[in-house]
Design a protein around this motif. Sequence first.
Motif, short mmCIF file in Angstrom:
data_model
loop_
_atom_site.label_atom_id
_atom_site.label_comp_id
_atom_site.label_asym_id
_atom_site.label_seq_id
_atom_site.Cartn_x
_atom_site.Cartn_y
_atom_site.Cartn_z
N LEU A 129 0.83 -1.21 0.00
CA LEU A 129 0.00 0.00 0.00
C LEU A 129 0.86 1.25 0.00
CD1 LEU A 129 -2.83 -1.00 2.53
CD2 LEU A 129 -3.11 -0.60 0.09
N ASP A 130 1.89 1.24 0.81
CA ASP A 130 2.75 2.42 0.92
C ASP A 130 3.44 2.72 -0.42
OD1 ASP A 130 3.64 4.50 2.63
OD2 ASP A 130 5.60 3.54 2.80
N ARG A 131 3.94 1.69 -1.09
CA ARG A 131 4.57 1.89 -2.40
C ARG A 131 3.53 2.31 -3.42
NH1 ARG A 131 7.27 -3.02 -1.30
NH2 ARG A 131 6.05 -4.11 -2.89
N GLY A 132 2.38 1.65 -3.39
CA GLY A 132 1.33 1.95 -4.36
C GLY A 132 0.83 3.38 -4.25
N PHE A 133 0.57 3.84 -3.02
CA PHE A 133 0.08 5.21 -2.83
C PHE A 133 1.17 6.23 -3.13
CE2 PHE A 133 -3.58 3.31 -0.88
CZ PHE A 133 -4.58 4.25 -1.03
N THR A 134 2.41 5.89 -2.87
CA THR A 134 3.52 6.81 -3.17
C THR A 134 3.66 7.00 -4.68
OG1 THR A 134 4.70 6.17 -1.16
CG2 THR A 134 5.99 7.23 -2.90
N LYS A 135 3.52 5.89 -5.43
CA LYS A 135 3.71 5.95 -6.88
C LYS A 135 2.48 6.43 -7.65
CE LYS A 135 6.83 1.94 -6.86
NZ LYS A 135 6.92 0.52 -7.27
N ALA A 136 1.30 6.03 -7.19
CA ALA A 136 0.11 6.28 -8.03
C ALA A 136 -1.15 6.51 -7.21
CB ALA A 136 -0.10 5.10 -8.97
N SER A 137 -1.08 7.38 -6.22
CA SER A 137 -2.26 7.61 -5.37
C SER A 137 -3.44 8.16 -6.17
CB SER A 137 -1.91 8.57 -4.24
OG SER A 137 -1.52 9.83 -4.75
N ASN A 138 -3.13 8.93 -7.22
CA ASN A 138 -4.22 9.55 -8.01
C ASN A 138 -4.98 8.53 -8.85
OD1 ASN A 138 -1.93 9.19 -9.63
ND2 ASN A 138 -2.59 10.76 -11.07
N LYS A 139 -4.50 7.30 -8.91
CA LYS A 139 -5.20 6.26 -9.67
C LYS A 139 -6.08 5.38 -8.78
CE LYS A 139 -3.21 7.35 -13.55
NZ LYS A 139 -3.99 7.97 -14.64
N VAL A 140 -5.97 5.58 -7.47
CA VAL A 140 -6.72 4.73 -6.53
C VAL A 140 -8.14 5.26 -6.36
CG1 VAL A 140 -6.79 3.75 -4.21
CG2 VAL A 140 -4.58 4.19 -5.31
N THR A 141 -9.12 4.41 -6.58
CA THR A 141 -10.52 4.81 -6.44
C THR A 141 -11.26 3.94 -5.42
OG1 THR A 141 -11.18 3.37 -8.27
CG2 THR A 141 -10.64 5.66 -8.81
N ALA A 142 -10.64 2.88 -4.97
CA ALA A 142 -11.30 1.96 -4.04
C ALA A 142 -11.31 2.56 -2.63
CB ALA A 142 -10.60 0.61 -4.03
N VAL A 143 -12.49 2.84 -2.12
CA VAL A 143 -12.60 3.50 -0.82
C VAL A 143 -12.00 2.64 0.29
CG1 VAL A 143 -14.93 2.60 -0.37
CG2 VAL A 143 -14.20 4.73 0.70
N ASN A 144 -12.14 1.33 0.20
CA ASN A 144 -11.59 0.46 1.23
C ASN A 144 -10.07 0.50 1.25
OD1 ASN A 144 -11.91 -1.35 3.38
ND2 ASN A 144 -11.58 -3.11 2.06
N ALA A 145 -9.47 0.64 0.07
CA ALA A 145 -8.01 0.73 -0.01
C ALA A 145 -7.52 2.02 0.65
CB ALA A 145 -7.56 0.67 -1.46
N ILE A 146 -8.23 3.11 0.38
CA ILE A 146 -7.85 4.41 0.96
C ILE A 146 -7.93 4.36 2.47
CG2 ILE A 146 -8.48 6.85 1.11
CD1 ILE A 146 -9.53 6.59 -1.81
N PHE A 147 -9.04 3.82 2.98
CA PHE A 147 -9.20 3.76 4.43
C PHE A 147 -8.21 2.79 5.07
CE2 PHE A 147 -11.00 1.82 8.25
CZ PHE A 147 -11.08 2.94 9.06
N THR A 148 -8.01 1.62 4.43
CA THR A 148 -7.10 0.62 4.99
C THR A 148 -5.69 1.18 5.11
OG1 THR A 148 -8.41 -1.21 4.07
CG2 THR A 148 -6.12 -1.69 4.64
N TYR A 149 -5.23 1.86 4.06
CA TYR A 149 -3.88 2.43 4.08
C TYR A 149 -3.74 3.43 5.23
CZ TYR A 149 0.27 5.05 2.61
OH TYR A 149 1.49 5.66 2.58
N PHE A 150 -4.70 4.35 5.33
CA PHE A 150 -4.56 5.38 6.36
C PHE A 150 -4.68 4.79 7.76
CE2 PHE A 150 -6.08 8.96 8.99
CZ PHE A 150 -4.98 9.80 8.82
N SER A 151 -5.57 3.83 7.94
CA SER A 151 -5.73 3.23 9.27
C SER A 151 -4.47 2.47 9.68
CB SER A 151 -6.95 2.30 9.32
OG SER A 151 -6.79 1.22 8.43
N MET A 152 -3.83 1.78 8.73
CA MET A 152 -2.58 1.07 9.03
C MET A 152 -1.45 2.07 9.33
SD MET A 152 -2.60 -2.16 6.37
CE MET A 152 -1.40 -3.13 7.27
N TYR A 153 -1.46 3.18 8.61
CA TYR A 153 -0.44 4.21 8.83
C TYR A 153 -0.58 4.79 10.24
CZ TYR A 153 2.97 7.60 7.07
OH TYR A 153 4.12 8.32 6.85
N CYS A 154 -1.83 5.08 10.63
CA CYS A 154 -2.09 5.61 11.98
C CYS A 154 -1.72 4.58 13.05
CB CYS A 154 -3.56 6.00 12.12
SG CYS A 154 -4.01 7.50 11.23
N GLU A 155 -2.02 3.33 12.77
CA GLU A 155 -1.71 2.27 13.73
C GLU A 155 -0.20 2.19 13.99
OE1 GLU A 155 -2.52 -2.53 14.43
OE2 GLU A 155 -2.96 -1.62 12.49
#
Length: 432
Positions: A129-155
Amino acid sequence: MKAIIFLLGVMFITNSNAQKFDCPTKMTEYQELFKAKKIAESFDTWTAVSKNCPKENEAVYTDGIEIIQYKIDNAASAEEKEKLVRDVLKLYDQYNKYFPLTTQDFEVNKAMTLVDNKIDAKEEIFSLLDRGFTKASNKVTAVNAIFTYFSMYCEKFNNGDKSITSNSVLEKYTLVNSLLNQLLAAKPDSNDSEQAKQNRDYKTAQTAINKLIKDLATCENLDAFYTKNYSDNQENGDWITSALLSLSGKCIAKPIFNTLAEKLYAMKVTTQSANFMALAKLQQRKFPEAIKFYNESAELQTNPIEKAKIYYTLATGLLANDLPKSKEYLKKALSSDPKMGKAYLFLAQLYSNSSNDCGKTDFEKKAVYYLAIQTAQKAGVAEPRLKPTADKAAKDYEAKSLTADEISKAKMNGKLVTIGCWINETITFPAK
């Protein structure tokens, strides 16, 4: 010389085998089975196509992901399931190798394949997730992916990971907030049920993300963060928009909000930038300017439901004490969205509050309540979920309204009465 002849022979045999495999025909063969829901039967032919025709068509991969997922869902053991999940990850890699332009977020998709199939690989998921969002965050449309990444980052931050700072959490917060805002802007609210559900999911994710960060995202911290990073992002409209959204809930009083709002508006006049300017002026108690910017925001808004919301906000807020204007803007809201039942309810309340001011006689005063009843009932018709509220309001007005006997005694059955004042409406009484 013999080596060259041998090599040429191998190449000839390989090419001959490739030519013997009819990619279009075999692809059609597995797709017919796939479309007929004979997914298990399509697997072997699909496998052959994926090996022999990796560049044939993107459908080889999109179909393949679904075909393997079917096998995952029907796996006999946890070991078989994980092996098949790993096959999907390899397929994503191959997909990206041959179609890189359309698979920039493939690492995010790999991560969510692990998440969705409940594979215990937390660190691998986060890394993907970290690599994917760093390289291509503007291509991500899946709401669950967005929330999962941020929740793991906060954790990780909450667990004391030294590589993650409070500033980096706020940077990710700005990123995911911006992504969700862009997704909402791309598909504004409408009466389409699927789109409405998707938008509810985006808004639910925003609420959940705000909850995750509530202890860190205080007005003081957000103010300091956005003030510090403004100079590096002052030409980045998405960053500024996300910052304004983050601040607009409870931190409008911070000076940085006005700075950001003015900058965004100067960059481009849109319904959203005008709305931010309205909020800034409202905070500064510059009410005429706030009304001007709200009107501009409404005029620029192409989505009728969103336009109606702006007019309703004006009618029930800044213009609530200017009764003719309030009515005018409620009518504008209903013109944009005829299903906005709450606009009828507010208008009915305005009428009832003005019975003594606008009724010259006792009959006319009661007639105003009669009008309020009719208006409240329209709310339940326009928006059925409001019918209980509309019925209760109508019943409250009924206690002060004209009775059937009073209408008959006044010989007004089937006749009209016009209420002047700011109301300026004509009421038609029922015939006997």
